[in-house]
Structures are given as structure tokens and as C-alpha cells.
Scaffold this motif. Sequence first.
Motif, PDB file in Angstrom:
ATOM      1  N   ASP A 180      38.497  32.855  27.489  1.00  0.00           N
ATOM      2  CA  ASP A 180      37.309  33.413  28.140  1.00  0.00           C
ATOM      3  C   ASP A 180      36.033  32.637  27.804  1.00  0.00           C
ATOM      4  O   ASP A 180      35.223  32.346  28.693  1.00  0.00           O
ATOM      5  N   GLN A 197      33.648  30.616  30.494  1.00  0.00           N
ATOM      6  CA  GLN A 197      32.228  30.961  30.650  1.00  0.00           C
ATOM      7  C   GLN A 197      31.329  29.761  30.393  1.00  0.00           C
ATOM      8  O   GLN A 197      30.244  29.651  30.967  1.00  0.00           O
ATOM      9  N   ASP A 209      45.503  34.992  31.324  1.00  0.00           N
ATOM     10  CA  ASP A 209      44.733  36.185  31.713  1.00  0.00           C
ATOM     11  C   ASP A 209      43.242  35.857  31.803  1.00  0.00           C
ATOM     12  O   ASP A 209      42.513  36.443  32.612  1.00  0.00           O
ATOM     13  N   ALA A 210      42.786  34.903  30.997  1.00  0.00           N
ATOM     14  CA  ALA A 210      41.397  34.455  31.091  1.00  0.00           C
ATOM     15  C   ALA A 210      41.163  33.687  32.384  1.00  0.00           C
ATOM     16  O   ALA A 210      40.083  33.767  32.980  1.00  0.00           O
ATOM     17  N   TYR A 268      42.675  34.393  35.158  1.00  0.00           N
ATOM     18  CA  TYR A 268      42.567  35.503  36.120  1.00  0.00           C
ATOM     19  C   TYR A 268      41.151  36.073  36.128  1.00  0.00           C
ATOM     20  O   TYR A 268      40.547  36.252  37.197  1.00  0.00           O
ATOM     21  N   ARG A 269      40.623  36.346  34.944  1.00  0.00           N
ATOM     22  CA  ARG A 269      39.295  36.961  34.869  1.00  0.00           C
ATOM     23  C   ARG A 269      38.213  36.024  35.405  1.00  0.00           C
ATOM     24  O   ARG A 269      37.281  36.462  36.089  1.00  0.00           O
ATOM     25  N   ALA A 270      38.330  34.731  35.086  1.00  0.00           N
ATOM     26  CA  ALA A 270      37.315  33.774  35.545  1.00  0.00           C
ATOM     27  C   ALA A 270      37.354  33.606  37.069  1.00  0.00           C
ATOM     28  O   ALA A 270      36.312  33.486  37.720  1.00  0.00           O
ATOM     29  N   ARG A 320      38.605  35.937  39.198  1.00  0.00           N
ATOM     30  CA  ARG A 320      38.256  37.240  39.778  1.00  0.00           C
ATOM     31  C   ARG A 320      36.747  37.444  39.785  1.00  0.00           C
ATOM     32  O   ARG A 320      36.179  37.987  40.751  1.00  0.00           O
ATOM     33  N   ALA A 321      36.088  36.965  38.721  1.00  0.00           N
ATOM     34  CA  ALA A 321      34.639  37.115  38.626  1.00  0.00           C
ATOM     35  C   ALA A 321      33.900  36.138  39.526  1.00  0.00           C
ATOM     36  O   ALA A 321      32.692  36.278  39.737  1.00  0.00           O
TER      37      ALA A 321
END
Length: 345
Positions: free
Chosen positions: A225, A229, A249-250, A252-254, A256-257
Motif C-alpha cells: 500500500d 501511494q 490485495d494492495a 486491488y486497492r490501488a 479500485r481507488a
Amino acid sequence: MSKPLKVLVPDAHLRDLDVERGVTGALIDYQVFDETDAAAIPDDAWASCDAILVWHRMKITRDVVSRLARCRMIVRVGVGFDNVDTAACRERGIPVSNVPNYGTTEVADHAIAMMLFLARGLGSYEARLKADPARGFVAENVPVVRRLRGGTFGAIGMGRIGTAIARRAAAHDMHVVYHDPHLPEGHELGVGYERVDSLDALLARADVVSLHVPLSDETRFMIGDAQFQAMKPNAIFINIARGKLVDVDAVYRALRAGHLAAAGLDVLPSEPPVPLPPLLDAWRNDEPWLAGRLVVTPHAAFYSEAGYLDMRTFSAQMLVDYLVHGRLRNNVNPGWRDAVPASHR
């Protein structure tokens, strides 16, 4: 003629070993298994082998090494050797070698192919045309598509593969920057690319970030993450190295955001990816937010028929070079000689 040497192949993809036998002839007798669990191999096979030719599915753990009564060498059929406990082998005086001189061009081509697939919207265009050849015949409003010329390509690691990928990125008129703390000062003068002192400095500047470092305790999950970022907004991320370098999973989050524009993954933390992580579940279900922003391949960057032949040929040649002629090549656990009695060196 003396008896042939016994070489154990615990996790052979191809049971025939025609390529390897063509190189070693009558010098070596192969014991071939297609297993992923060391316990499935008879104890006598481990104890009686003179060498091991291991692919990537079998783990040569400290416990396995303790059972190697006669083993004089382990050859990893490939580049990465994180499935072999090199420290345990060093303590037992067993040299471990890999095959670094195959597949470099294939892996580099694969990384650039992923970048081009994403940056030129090929997946989106194909899906549109398949869905409706008439109304889908438009170029606009596709995610990710952008000009590569003049952009910055950030290479994490500048070994053989990193250099090959950087050359290809430069051929697309991209400015190459790289970070590799393990290379000596002045290396940048030889390759002709800009070197940056920190990973964060690279992430902040690169429009495309490509990862090519080995997996070790130092690099395990080095991209998560915080690193996503730190990336320049709207960047593309490529991993053709090792799956456990990156927290999927990071990714995915990056994505998705919306901070990360797109990603190309040839490797995953678990292979095959069962159960599916959320990222691959969304990709497989064609969730609209991810359309055209992710390409995934099955740890295939290394593969071509020519590359596969090189890998198997060079592995077998190294067995003969050391076991018969005493010439050790591509050793990845230096210091192993210190554990060998002088009478056996």
C-alpha cells in the motif's frame, strides 16, 4: 565404464527428459518424479542421488537437505532459486546453481508486451469489437490509453532482465530511470540510464513501474500500500519477477481507488491462484471498474520453445561440467566449500 551418476528430478514437468538425456548420454541415470511434496519421494531416492535437478514446484527444505547423503550438486532448472534452502546446502557443502542465461529476451518482451497492451487499450478495443462490431468501432473513451514517448519508465532492479527491459522501453522513446542498491557506483555510466538513490524517488517519477528483482527476505512483499501511494498518480505497474514481491490485495486497492491506472501481472503470491484473491475475482467477473486496466498471465513470461530448450540444455550441461569435469558454473550459494572436508574438495 564406471557406473552412471544418479540424478534425482523430483518435480519434472516432462517425464521423458529427452533433452537432458541428449546432453548427458550414458553419464547420468535420471530418477524422475512429478511431485510437489518431498514426502512423496522415497527416502532412498533422496539419500542415493549424486545430484538434484529441481524445477520450481518442489521445495528443497532444510529437512530435505539433511537426507542428502551423497548429493554433490543441486541445479535449479530456471533463474529463481527461492525454493531451495541455499543456507542449508551451504552448511552441508552442496553447491547450488541456477540457469541465468536463458529466457531473458522472452521475459523482457513479455513485460513490454504487457505495457503496450495496457497503454494502447488492446483489451478494451478487442472486447468492444467482439461485443458489437458496428458500435464498438470507435477509438475514444478507453481507459489507460496514452502516449508512451516522452514518459518515464522506472525499472526496479537493473540486472540482466532489468537491462533488457530498459533497452526496450528506451526504444519506445521513454526516459529510463532505475533503482538498484546492489550495483556498484558508476554502473549507470555503463548502461546509460539515470540512476536514482531510493525506491520512493523512482515511484514518484515513473509513468510505468517495472519490477525485476529476486525474491529474498529483503524483497518479500516490498511493494504494498505505501509504495502504491508513493507512485505517481495514473501510473502503470508491471510485475514479471516473483509473485511474493507484491501484495496483490494492495494492487486491488490501488486500482479500485483509481490511484493506479493499470497493472500487468505474470506472477502471483500463490500459483495457481486458488482461492482467487479479490483482484482476480473482479477481473474474472469482468467488473466494469477494472475493464481494460489489468492483464494477467500464468507465470509464462519465460516461455518460448527456444527458451525452454535452452533452460533444459544448460541445466544438463552444468551437471556434466561439475560432476564429471569439476567446473562449477552459476553458483548461488558461495561459501559452500568451507563445509567440505579438504579430502573431498
